[in-house]
Design a protein around this motif. Structure first.
Motif, PDB file in Angstrom:
ATOM      1  N   ARG A 250      -8.251  12.575   3.910  1.00 33.15           N
ATOM      2  CA  ARG A 250      -8.269  12.034   5.270  1.00 33.15           C
ATOM      3  C   ARG A 250      -7.911  10.548   5.346  1.00 33.15           C
ATOM      4  O   ARG A 250      -7.548  10.062   6.422  1.00 33.15           O
ATOM      5  CB  ARG A 250      -9.656  12.270   5.888  1.00 33.15           C
ATOM      6  CG  ARG A 250     -10.079  13.736   5.946  1.00 33.15           C
ATOM      7  CD  ARG A 250     -11.050  14.002   7.075  1.00 33.15           C
ATOM      8  NE  ARG A 250     -12.252  13.197   7.001  1.00 33.15           N
ATOM      9  CZ  ARG A 250     -13.436  13.630   6.547  1.00 33.15           C
ATOM     10  NH1 ARG A 250     -13.548  14.875   6.105  1.00 33.15           N
ATOM     11  NH2 ARG A 250     -14.495  12.849   6.531  1.00 33.15           N
ATOM     12  N   SER A 251      -8.044   9.844   4.212  1.00 31.27           N
ATOM     13  CA  SER A 251      -7.780   8.399   4.260  1.00 31.27           C
ATOM     14  C   SER A 251      -7.065   7.925   3.002  1.00 31.27           C
ATOM     15  O   SER A 251      -7.417   8.320   1.889  1.00 31.27           O
ATOM     16  CB  SER A 251      -9.086   7.613   4.417  1.00 31.27           C
ATOM     17  OG  SER A 251      -9.625   7.774   5.703  1.00 31.27           O
ATOM     18  N   VAL A 252      -6.072   7.064   3.215  1.00 32.41           N
ATOM     19  CA  VAL A 252      -5.313   6.443   2.129  1.00 32.41           C
ATOM     20  C   VAL A 252      -5.239   4.947   2.395  1.00 32.41           C
ATOM     21  O   VAL A 252      -4.961   4.530   3.526  1.00 32.41           O
ATOM     22  CB  VAL A 252      -3.880   7.018   2.034  1.00 32.41           C
ATOM     23  CG1 VAL A 252      -3.047   6.229   1.025  1.00 32.41           C
ATOM     24  CG2 VAL A 252      -3.915   8.491   1.656  1.00 32.41           C
ATOM     25  N   ILE A 253      -5.483   4.162   1.351  1.00 31.09           N
ATOM     26  CA  ILE A 253      -5.287   2.711   1.436  1.00 31.09           C
ATOM     27  C   ILE A 253      -4.182   2.346   0.454  1.00 31.09           C
ATOM     28  O   ILE A 253      -4.310   2.574  -0.755  1.00 31.09           O
ATOM     29  CB  ILE A 253      -6.577   1.937   1.113  1.00 31.09           C
ATOM     30  CG1 ILE A 253      -7.655   2.249   2.152  1.00 31.09           C
ATOM     31  CG2 ILE A 253      -6.304   0.436   1.063  1.00 31.09           C
ATOM     32  CD1 ILE A 253      -8.992   1.591   1.877  1.00 31.09           C
ATOM     33  N   ASP A 254      -3.086   1.807   0.970  1.00 34.69           N
ATOM     34  CA  ASP A 254      -1.927   1.446   0.151  1.00 34.69           C
ATOM     35  C   ASP A 254      -1.958  -0.055  -0.108  1.00 34.69           C
ATOM     36  O   ASP A 254      -1.628  -0.859   0.765  1.00 34.69           O
ATOM     37  CB  ASP A 254      -0.632   1.845   0.864  1.00 34.69           C
ATOM     38  CG  ASP A 254       0.603   1.580   0.014  1.00 34.69           C
ATOM     39  OD1 ASP A 254       0.464   1.025  -1.091  1.00 34.69           O
ATOM     40  OD2 ASP A 254       1.709   1.928   0.469  1.00 34.69           O
ATOM     41  N   LEU A 255      -2.352  -0.418  -1.327  1.00 33.38           N
ATOM     42  CA  LEU A 255      -2.449  -1.833  -1.703  1.00 33.38           C
ATOM     43  C   LEU A 255      -1.154  -2.335  -2.341  1.00 33.38           C
ATOM     44  O   LEU A 255      -1.094  -3.477  -2.776  1.00 33.38           O
ATOM     45  CB  LEU A 255      -3.618  -2.033  -2.667  1.00 33.38           C
ATOM     46  CG  LEU A 255      -4.992  -1.639  -2.123  1.00 33.38           C
ATOM     47  CD1 LEU A 255      -6.045  -1.700  -3.226  1.00 33.38           C
ATOM     48  CD2 LEU A 255      -5.396  -2.530  -0.960  1.00 33.38           C
ATOM     49  N   VAL A 256      -0.132  -1.477  -2.384  1.00 34.37           N
ATOM     50  CA  VAL A 256       1.165  -1.854  -2.944  1.00 34.37           C
ATOM     51  C   VAL A 256       2.141  -2.159  -1.808  1.00 34.37           C
ATOM     52  O   VAL A 256       2.675  -3.251  -1.702  1.00 34.37           O
ATOM     53  CB  VAL A 256       1.724  -0.749  -3.860  1.00 34.37           C
ATOM     54  CG1 VAL A 256       3.088  -1.164  -4.424  1.00 34.37           C
ATOM     55  CG2 VAL A 256       0.746  -0.454  -5.002  1.00 34.37           C
ATOM     56  N   GLY A 257       2.383  -1.163  -0.981  1.00 30.08           N
ATOM     57  CA  GLY A 257       3.243  -1.386   0.179  1.00 30.08           C
ATOM     58  C   GLY A 257       4.721  -1.374  -0.143  1.00 30.08           C
ATOM     59  O   GLY A 257       5.459  -2.273   0.271  1.00 30.08           O
ATOM     60  N   ASN A 258       5.180  -0.351  -0.869  1.00 30.48           N
ATOM     61  CA  ASN A 258       6.627  -0.173  -1.037  1.00 30.48           C
ATOM     62  C   ASN A 258       6.995   1.223  -0.532  1.00 30.48           C
ATOM     63  O   ASN A 258       6.113   2.031  -0.221  1.00 30.48           O
ATOM     64  CB  ASN A 258       7.059  -0.421  -2.487  1.00 30.48           C
ATOM     65  CG  ASN A 258       6.553   0.622  -3.468  1.00 30.48           C
ATOM     66  OD1 ASN A 258       6.255   1.756  -3.112  1.00 30.48           O
ATOM     67  ND2 ASN A 258       6.452   0.232  -4.733  1.00 30.48           N
ATOM     68  N   PRO A 259       8.269   1.543  -0.401  1.00 30.41           N
ATOM     69  CA  PRO A 259       8.636   2.846   0.175  1.00 30.41           C
ATOM     70  C   PRO A 259       8.059   4.043  -0.570  1.00 30.41           C
ATOM     71  O   PRO A 259       7.675   5.038   0.056  1.00 30.41           O
ATOM     72  CB  PRO A 259      10.168   2.831   0.119  1.00 30.41           C
ATOM     73  CG  PRO A 259      10.533   1.375   0.199  1.00 30.41           C
ATOM     74  CD  PRO A 259       9.464   0.669  -0.575  1.00 30.41           C
ATOM     75  N   LEU A 275      -3.434   6.245   7.244  1.00 29.93           N
ATOM     76  CA  LEU A 275      -2.814   5.473   6.174  1.00 29.93           C
ATOM     77  C   LEU A 275      -2.946   3.998   6.532  1.00 29.93           C
ATOM     78  O   LEU A 275      -2.388   3.551   7.533  1.00 29.93           O
ATOM     79  CB  LEU A 275      -1.340   5.859   6.024  1.00 29.93           C
ATOM     80  CG  LEU A 275      -0.463   4.993   5.112  1.00 29.93           C
ATOM     81  CD1 LEU A 275      -0.975   5.003   3.681  1.00 29.93           C
ATOM     82  CD2 LEU A 275       0.995   5.457   5.171  1.00 29.93           C
ATOM     83  N   VAL A 276      -3.699   3.260   5.731  1.00 27.55           N
ATOM     84  CA  VAL A 276      -3.884   1.827   5.947  1.00 27.55           C
ATOM     85  C   VAL A 276      -3.027   1.089   4.922  1.00 27.55           C
ATOM     86  O   VAL A 276      -3.220   1.235   3.713  1.00 27.55           O
ATOM     87  CB  VAL A 276      -5.366   1.420   5.797  1.00 27.55           C
ATOM     88  CG1 VAL A 276      -5.518  -0.095   5.964  1.00 27.55           C
ATOM     89  CG2 VAL A 276      -6.225   2.152   6.816  1.00 27.55           C
ATOM     90  N   ILE A 277      -2.069   0.309   5.406  1.00 26.71           N
ATOM     91  CA  ILE A 277      -1.145  -0.409   4.525  1.00 26.71           C
ATOM     92  C   ILE A 277      -1.567  -1.871   4.426  1.00 26.71           C
ATOM     93  O   ILE A 277      -1.660  -2.572   5.439  1.00 26.71           O
ATOM     94  CB  ILE A 277       0.304  -0.299   5.023  1.00 26.71           C
ATOM     95  CG1 ILE A 277       0.734   1.175   5.078  1.00 26.71           C
ATOM     96  CG2 ILE A 277       1.238  -1.071   4.103  1.00 26.71           C
ATOM     97  CD1 ILE A 277       2.134   1.381   5.612  1.00 26.71           C
ATOM     98  N   ILE A 299      -1.060   5.231  11.250  1.00 26.30           N
ATOM     99  CA  ILE A 299      -0.570   4.265  10.267  1.00 26.30           C
ATOM    100  C   ILE A 299      -1.002   2.887  10.761  1.00 26.30           C
ATOM    101  O   ILE A 299      -0.600   2.449  11.844  1.00 26.30           O
ATOM    102  CB  ILE A 299       0.957   4.336  10.119  1.00 26.30           C
ATOM    103  CG1 ILE A 299       1.384   5.738   9.673  1.00 26.30           C
ATOM    104  CG2 ILE A 299       1.448   3.286   9.123  1.00 26.30           C
ATOM    105  CD1 ILE A 299       2.877   5.985   9.760  1.00 26.30           C
ATOM    106  N   GLN A 300      -1.838   2.220   9.992  1.00 23.40           N
ATOM    107  CA  GLN A 300      -2.416   0.959  10.439  1.00 23.40           C
ATOM    108  C   GLN A 300      -2.228  -0.119   9.382  1.00 23.40           C
ATOM    109  O   GLN A 300      -2.450   0.111   8.192  1.00 23.40           O
ATOM    110  CB  GLN A 300      -3.921   1.128  10.716  1.00 23.40           C
ATOM    111  CG  GLN A 300      -4.604  -0.133  11.221  1.00 23.40           C
ATOM    112  CD  GLN A 300      -6.060   0.102  11.600  1.00 23.40           C
ATOM    113  OE1 GLN A 300      -6.578   1.201  11.447  1.00 23.40           O
ATOM    114  NE2 GLN A 300      -6.708  -0.918  12.110  1.00 23.40           N
ATOM    115  N   GLY A 301      -1.820  -1.289   9.822  1.00 25.34           N
ATOM    116  CA  GLY A 301      -1.755  -2.435   8.921  1.00 25.34           C
ATOM    117  C   GLY A 301      -3.101  -3.119   8.841  1.00 25.34           C
ATOM    118  O   GLY A 301      -3.906  -3.066   9.779  1.00 25.34           O
ATOM    119  N   SER A 302      -3.361  -3.772   7.716  1.00 27.73           N
ATOM    120  CA  SER A 302      -4.611  -4.513   7.537  1.00 27.73           C
ATOM    121  C   SER A 302      -4.294  -5.813   6.830  1.00 27.73           C
ATOM    122  O   SER A 302      -3.754  -5.807   5.718  1.00 27.73           O
ATOM    123  CB  SER A 302      -5.608  -3.682   6.725  1.00 27.73           C
ATOM    124  OG  SER A 302      -6.876  -4.310   6.666  1.00 27.73           O
TER     125      SER A 302
END
Length: 355
Positions: A250-259, A275-277, A299-302
């Motif tokens: 249900r939740s993903v945190i992307d601490l990299v941020g590439n395609p 998806l939190v980028i 899709i949310q930026g943080s």
């Protein structure tokens, strides 16, 4: 005062000797004890961000980052002097000799966003180490004592990263707190990823599956308590994530941020997932647009965190006795080496300069 400054983008930092500044107005002078070397520093050093899709890179110069600039937004130090206009009430109990964490994400202090406590979202930022000089120095000035948080005995070397990697991951985790009863997926097992694992446990989360293409970092994640560690380049990475979760993700945190991470993070989410980028590695958005409404994905930026969240974080660190992430102390004179090692992906955890 000795400092290491960006004098030209993509050029080695210049060692500069100049008079130690004296605080004026509401400023506070601190003697720097620790300055974390953050991945964001690489973007400042390089001068911009890759936007992908053949677009012109996002220039930091065009965004108001002027040179020369002393980087360093993960700073902690000993209070040396207060400016003449600082009142006892504004000191908030701080005194000369206290060791404090510097909150660097400073805004104009006057707009509605700043007055609401969200200086980190101000449209006229004055962030330390980005728009104003930061902690790659033996001394630095802080605009106001409210941006200093008493460490109360915490080690400044292991605590300095909380000013960015700590509060960044804490703020991102709060955005998915409703899903803490299920495994979440975290992309990136560098300083932020390892910090996220420690904080997730302290915040009562079930745990996280970590994705990283570096085997050493996957091992570090498992040692830090990850439920599983997946190679993002594996052809069956999506299947591995589903098996490790054992239930819909249900939740993903992307601490990299590439395609690649953004695509895999999106693909592994169930309907209605988030998806939190956080990462700023760069590139263009890879998703097929119809799938966003079909999956009803958010899709949310943080972007870092505010001062209130930083105070909450330090309280959490104290009350839960959170183990620090691995740090590699390095003398200030090794600032260029620290950046190069980070650029090459050779660091596990965080390099921290110790003037």
């Amino acid at each position: 005062m000795k400092s290491f400054k960006v004098t030209d983008f993509n050029a080695p930092l210049a060692e500069v000797d100049e008079p130690t500044p004296q605080p004026f107005g509401k400023q506070v002078l601190i003697k720097v004890k620790a300055a974390g070397v953050c991945h964001s520093d690489l973007h400042i050093w390089e001068g911009g961000y890759d936007l992908g899709h053949g677009r012109k890179p996002l220039s930091l110069k065009d965004r108001g980052v002027s040179l020369p600039r002393t980087m360093g937004h993960e700073s902690a130090g000993e209070i040396v002097a207060f400016g003449p206009e600082v009142t006892e009430a504004e000191k908030g109990g701080l005194k000369v000799g206290d060791v404090a964490l510097v909150y660097p994400w400073i805004g104009c202090g006057k707009c509605a966003t700043c007055l609401a406590g969200d200086e980190n979202m101000c449209l006229k930022p004055a962030s330390l180490g980005v728009y104003c000089d930061g902690g790659y120095a033996d001394h630095m000035t802080v605009p106001h004592p409210r941006h200093l948080l008493d460490l109360k005995g915490l080690d400044p070397v292991t605590t300095a990263p909380y000013a960015c990697s700590g509060v960044t991951t804490y703020s991102a985790l709060k955005k998915v707190e409703k899903d803490f009863d299920t495994p979440i997926v975290i992309f990136g097992a560098g300083g932020l990823g390892l910090m996220a694992l420690s904080l997730l446990k302290a915040m009562g989360g079930k745990g996280a599956i970590v994705v990283d293409i570096d085997a050493r970092k996957r091992e570090a994640a498992l040692a830090a308590g990850a439920l599983a560690a997946v190679d993002g380049k594996a052809p069956d990475a999506l299947e591995q994530l589903a098996k490790a979760a054992g239930e819909p993700i249900r939740s993903v945190i992307d601490l990299v941020g590439n395609p690649a991470t953004a695509q895999l993070g999106f693909d592994c989410l169930t309907k209605g997932g988030k998806l939190v980028i956080v990462g700023l590695f760069g590139g263009g958005a890879p998703w097929a647009l119809p799938l966003i409404p079909i999956k009803a994905v958010t899709i949310q930026g943080s972007y870092v965190g505010n001062l209130r969240e930083t105070k909450e974080l330090l309280d959490l660190v104290r009350t839960k006795n959170i183990a620090p992430i691995p740090v590699t102390p390095m003398p200030l004179s090794k600032a260029n080496d620290a950046l190069r090692e980070l650029q090459k992906g050779q660091l596990v955890g965080r390099a921290v300069l110790t003037p």
